[in-house]
Motif scaffolding. Structure first.
Motif, short mmCIF file in Angstrom:
data_model
loop_
_atom_site.label_atom_id
_atom_site.label_comp_id
_atom_site.label_asym_id
_atom_site.label_seq_id
_atom_site.Cartn_x
_atom_site.Cartn_y
_atom_site.Cartn_z
N GLU A 1 1.43 -9.12 -8.23
CA GLU A 1 0.64 -7.94 -8.57
C GLU A 1 -0.55 -7.78 -7.62
O GLU A 1 -1.20 -6.73 -7.60
CB GLU A 1 0.14 -8.02 -10.01
CG GLU A 1 -0.97 -9.02 -10.26
CD GLU A 1 -0.46 -10.44 -10.49
OE1 GLU A 1 -1.18 -11.23 -11.13
OE2 GLU A 1 0.66 -10.78 -10.03
N LEU A 2 -0.81 -8.84 -6.84
CA LEU A 2 -1.97 -8.83 -5.95
C LEU A 2 -1.54 -8.50 -4.52
O LEU A 2 -0.45 -8.05 -4.27
CB LEU A 2 -2.67 -10.18 -6.03
CG LEU A 2 -3.10 -10.60 -7.45
CD1 LEU A 2 -3.64 -12.01 -7.44
CD2 LEU A 2 -4.14 -9.64 -8.00
N LEU A 3 -2.46 -8.72 -3.59
CA LEU A 3 -2.19 -8.47 -2.18
C LEU A 3 -2.04 -9.81 -1.46
O LEU A 3 -2.66 -10.80 -1.84
CB LEU A 3 -3.34 -7.68 -1.55
CG LEU A 3 -3.60 -6.30 -2.15
CD1 LEU A 3 -4.94 -5.76 -1.66
CD2 LEU A 3 -2.49 -5.32 -1.80
N TYR A 4 -1.24 -9.83 -0.43
CA TYR A 4 -1.14 -11.03 0.41
C TYR A 4 -2.24 -10.98 1.47
O TYR A 4 -2.01 -10.89 2.66
CB TYR A 4 0.24 -11.09 1.06
CG TYR A 4 1.36 -11.20 0.06
CD1 TYR A 4 1.43 -12.29 -0.83
CD2 TYR A 4 2.35 -10.23 -0.02
CE1 TYR A 4 2.45 -12.39 -1.76
CE2 TYR A 4 3.39 -10.33 -0.94
CZ TYR A 4 3.43 -11.41 -1.82
OH TYR A 4 4.44 -11.52 -2.74
N THR B 1 -0.60 -1.31 -4.88
CA THR B 1 -0.48 0.03 -5.48
C THR B 1 0.66 0.14 -6.48
O THR B 1 0.76 1.17 -7.17
CB THR B 1 -0.29 1.09 -4.38
OG1 THR B 1 0.82 0.72 -3.55
CG2 THR B 1 -1.54 1.21 -3.53
N ASN B 2 1.53 -0.85 -6.59
CA ASN B 2 2.57 -0.82 -7.63
C ASN B 2 2.10 -1.46 -8.92
O ASN B 2 2.82 -1.43 -9.92
CB ASN B 2 3.84 -1.53 -7.15
CG ASN B 2 4.90 -0.54 -6.70
OD1 ASN B 2 5.21 0.41 -7.41
ND2 ASN B 2 5.45 -0.75 -5.52
N TYR C 1 0.83 -1.20 0.00
CA TYR C 1 0.00 0.00 0.00
C TYR C 1 0.87 1.26 0.00
O TYR C 1 0.50 2.29 0.57
CB TYR C 1 -0.93 0.01 1.22
CG TYR C 1 -2.04 -1.00 1.12
CD1 TYR C 1 -3.17 -0.76 0.36
CD2 TYR C 1 -1.96 -2.20 1.80
CE1 TYR C 1 -4.19 -1.68 0.26
CE2 TYR C 1 -2.98 -3.14 1.73
CZ TYR C 1 -4.09 -2.87 0.95
OH TYR C 1 -5.10 -3.80 0.87
N SER C 2 2.01 1.20 -0.65
CA SER C 2 2.90 2.35 -0.70
C SER C 2 2.27 3.47 -1.55
O SER C 2 1.70 3.21 -2.61
CB SER C 2 4.25 1.95 -1.30
OG SER C 2 5.05 3.08 -1.52
N SER C 3 2.40 4.72 -1.09
CA SER C 3 1.89 5.86 -1.84
C SER C 3 2.95 6.45 -2.76
O SER C 3 2.65 7.33 -3.57
CB SER C 3 1.39 6.94 -0.88
OG SER C 3 2.47 7.40 -0.07
N ILE C 4 4.18 5.96 -2.66
CA ILE C 4 5.29 6.53 -3.46
C ILE C 4 5.03 6.43 -4.96
O ILE C 4 5.28 7.40 -5.70
CB ILE C 4 6.62 5.86 -3.07
CG1 ILE C 4 6.98 6.20 -1.62
CG2 ILE C 4 7.74 6.28 -4.01
CD1 ILE C 4 8.22 5.49 -1.10
N PRO C 5 4.53 5.27 -5.49
CA PRO C 5 4.32 5.20 -6.94
C PRO C 5 3.41 6.30 -7.47
O PRO C 5 3.64 6.83 -8.58
CB PRO C 5 3.69 3.82 -7.13
CG PRO C 5 4.13 3.03 -5.95
CD PRO C 5 4.20 4.00 -4.82
N TYR C 6 2.37 6.67 -6.72
CA TYR C 6 1.44 7.69 -7.20
C TYR C 6 2.06 9.07 -7.15
O TYR C 6 1.70 9.95 -7.95
CB TYR C 6 0.15 7.65 -6.36
CG TYR C 6 -0.63 6.35 -6.50
CD1 TYR C 6 -0.27 5.40 -7.44
CD2 TYR C 6 -1.70 6.08 -5.68
CE1 TYR C 6 -0.97 4.21 -7.56
CE2 TYR C 6 -2.43 4.90 -5.79
CZ TYR C 6 -2.04 3.97 -6.74
OH TYR C 6 -2.74 2.80 -6.87
#
Length: 570
Positions: A550-553, A110-111, A46-51
């Motif tokens: 690409e998904l969530l754990y 989020t990536n 859930y990193s916001s850095i890519p956005y």
């Protein structure tokens, strides 16, 4: 409530005269939802850095989309509905419409997907109904006419790594018209009949493939397969839209017979003939035996079917590439339609025993066994339907996947529930506790004797709760304890059983409170996840052993949320 949540409803009723009345109601709901990039800032999923940078480090490598990304995590949901009805003696006319809008990026981290306001799925339904009900001696006849329209907003889109983070659009629409006649005949105090027939007509545009632009719904449907615009083909490859027309004719009969005050039989059956997938026959039998004034036993058998939706039968997705700027195209993989997809059928047996231990204390024990056949499974077209022979609209395809009916599932489960009504002084309580268990296996014909555990279930669940009423105040806590949850990814194989990976369980406490100021005004508060558990739930295709993914754990769920409001009656 918290996180910008609001839920507003209104209901108005007016009696026009002794035989006529009018009702109208509506609801509007909006939820901005928690910002998971702030709540779980230490979780790289859930990193916001890519956005903020505009470049996402996907599992295929860094991608900077052409369409800019809003540098915020946004995943709002909204919905509204309107209902109106006019009752005139034996006639009822009603209208209903609703619309829902949800994010299209769930299950992706989020990536590998864009959580922005403009990445959404929006759907609407409109329906009108006219009913005439008339008693003719012992027979009550009910005639119903229904027309409905479904639309998937053409601006609905996905933005994930499979679209190279560009928006790819979807479209679907359907119209349904039906007429039904039902007769209820009470032959005697012990014997009654219900029978009828229905005719339905469908006009459907199944959900489209991924499109580069929203379709123009005011003209002929046309669009471009996503990613096929090129130098020699500025209009790209034209997408295939299917216009499906089909009908369904059904008839049904149910007999209810009470030979004694202690015994009740219900026998029914329904036959349907569908122009798209053929006929189905589904009987059902129910027996209720009141052994004593404190003991009731129910035994039920039923069969049912789930028809293949047009969007399942005509599902299309995959990507095209061109080595020569649009002179020719090629696809490594495509999932393509199988118009011959059949329904999933179900056979179910259930038994229930309800026992009053005292006038205020009951125990209910339920058990069931269910068999599903014809589950939809992915398959190689060359080995099954042989519809495409590695070609689609003149484009060679390395591998064509289709849906086929080849899965079988057996499920067994049960539930024990205790209910107690009691009081302490002027405080009245209605309490319950229950424990449930479900297990089973699935099996594909292609896998031979190999069976697999069922995904998307938690075999054990425990619930406890009570409703407390003290004068004008009511208080209702509810506790759910969920056991470990099966996801679809494989853990290991023991003998001929494939065991699945699991996510941890959780404890979820929800609380509702209400206080009434007289007959016309009350205030309330609802608290969900009152223990503020940071829990996760199952998502499609999750694999805890896939790195990177690409998904969530595990799909994170809402933290504690509080909503308060007021009810006014006038």
């Amino acid at each position: 409530g918290m996180y910008g949540c609001t839920n507003n409803t209104m209901y108005l009723a007016k009696k026009l005269n002794n035989t006529a009345n009018f009702v109208i109601s509506g609801q509007y709901y909006y939820d901005a939802q928690p910002d998971y990039t702030k709540l779980y800032s230490n979780d790289p999923a859930y990193s916001s850095i890519p956005y903020k940078t505009g470049t996402l480090n996907t599992i295929y490598g860094p991608i900077t989309p052409v369409k800019p990304i809003t540098p915020l995590y946004q995943a709002p949901t909204s919905a509204y509905n309107i209902y109106a009805a006019l009752h005139l003696d034996d006639f009822t006319f009603s209208f209903f419409t609703n619309n829902t809008k949800i994010p299209s990026s769930y299950s992706n981290n989020t990536n590998n997907a864009v959580y922005n306001n403009d990445a959404f799925i929006a759907q609407s339904i409109r329906s009108i109904n006219a009913t005439y009900k008339k008693a003719l001696g012992r027979v009550v006849a009910t005639t119903s006419l229904i027309a409905s329209q479904y639309d998937l907003d053409p601006k609905s889109n996905y933005r994930n790594l499979y679209s190279l983070l560009e928006p790819v659009y979807k479209y679907s629409a359907a119209s349904t018209y039906s007429v039904e006649e039902q007769l209820d005949y009470k032959f005697s105090r012990k014997l009654s009949f219900t029978g009828g027939g229905i005719y339905q007509k469908y006009f459907v545009v199944p959900q489209s493939a991924d499109l580069d632009y929203p379709v123009n719904v005011n003209g002929n449907l046309q669009g471009m397969f996503a990613g096929t615009e090129s130098y020699y083909r500025p209009d790209g490859l034209q997408a295939q839209f299917y216009n499906i027309q089909y009908s369904n004719s059904g008839s049904y009969l149910q007999v209810q017979y009470l030979p004694t005050a202690k015994l009740n039989f219900t026998l029914g059956a329904r036959y349907d003939n569908n122009s798209r997938y053929g006929s189905t026959f589904n009987p059902r039998l129910g027996v209720v035996y009141k052994a004593t004034s404190h003991t009731t036993i129910k035994v039920l058998y039923g069969s049912a079917f789930l028809s293949p939706s047009p969007s399942d039968a005509y599902s299309t997705y995959g990507a095209f590439d061109t080595p020569d700027s649009g002179k020719t195209y090629h696809a490594s993989f495509l999932h393509l339609p199988n118009p011959g997809l059949k329904p999933v059928t179900s056979q179910n047996v259930e038994m229930s025993i309800n026992q009053y231990l005292t006038n205020n204390f009951t125990v209910t024990v339920d058990g069931y066994y269910n068999v599903l056949n014809g589950l939809h499974a992915f398959a190689d077209d060359n080995k099954t339907t042989q519809l495409y022979h590695n070609m689609f609209n003149g484009v060679p395809v390395d591998y064509v996947e289709v849906f086929v009916n080849e899965g079988r599932q057996q499920t067994i489960g049960g539930n024990i529930q205790l209910n107690l009504k009691h009081s302490i002084g002027n405080v009245f309580l209605n309490s319950y506790a229950s424990v449930s268990y479900v297990d089973g296996t699935t099996q594909d014909a292609a896998d031979g004797d190999i069976r697999s555990q069922i995904s998307f279930i938690a075999p054990f669940m425990f619930r406890i709760g009570t409703d407390v009423k003290a004068g004008k105040f009511t208080f209702s806590p509810r506790l759910l304890v969920m056991g470990r949850q099966n996801i679809s990814a494989l853990k290991d194989t023991v003998g001929k059983l494939e065991r699945l990976q699991t996510l941890p369980g959780y404890a979820l406490l929800n609380i509702s409170m209400r206080y009434a100021f007289g007959k016309h005004v009350s205030v309330f508060a609802n608290i969900t996840n009152a223990l503020n558990q940071h829990y996760r739930s199952v998502g499609y295709n999750m694999d805890l052993n896939k790195h990177p993914t690409e998904l969530l754990y595990g799909q994170r769920e809402d933290p504690i949320r509080v909503m308060g409001g007021m009810n006014v009656t006038f």
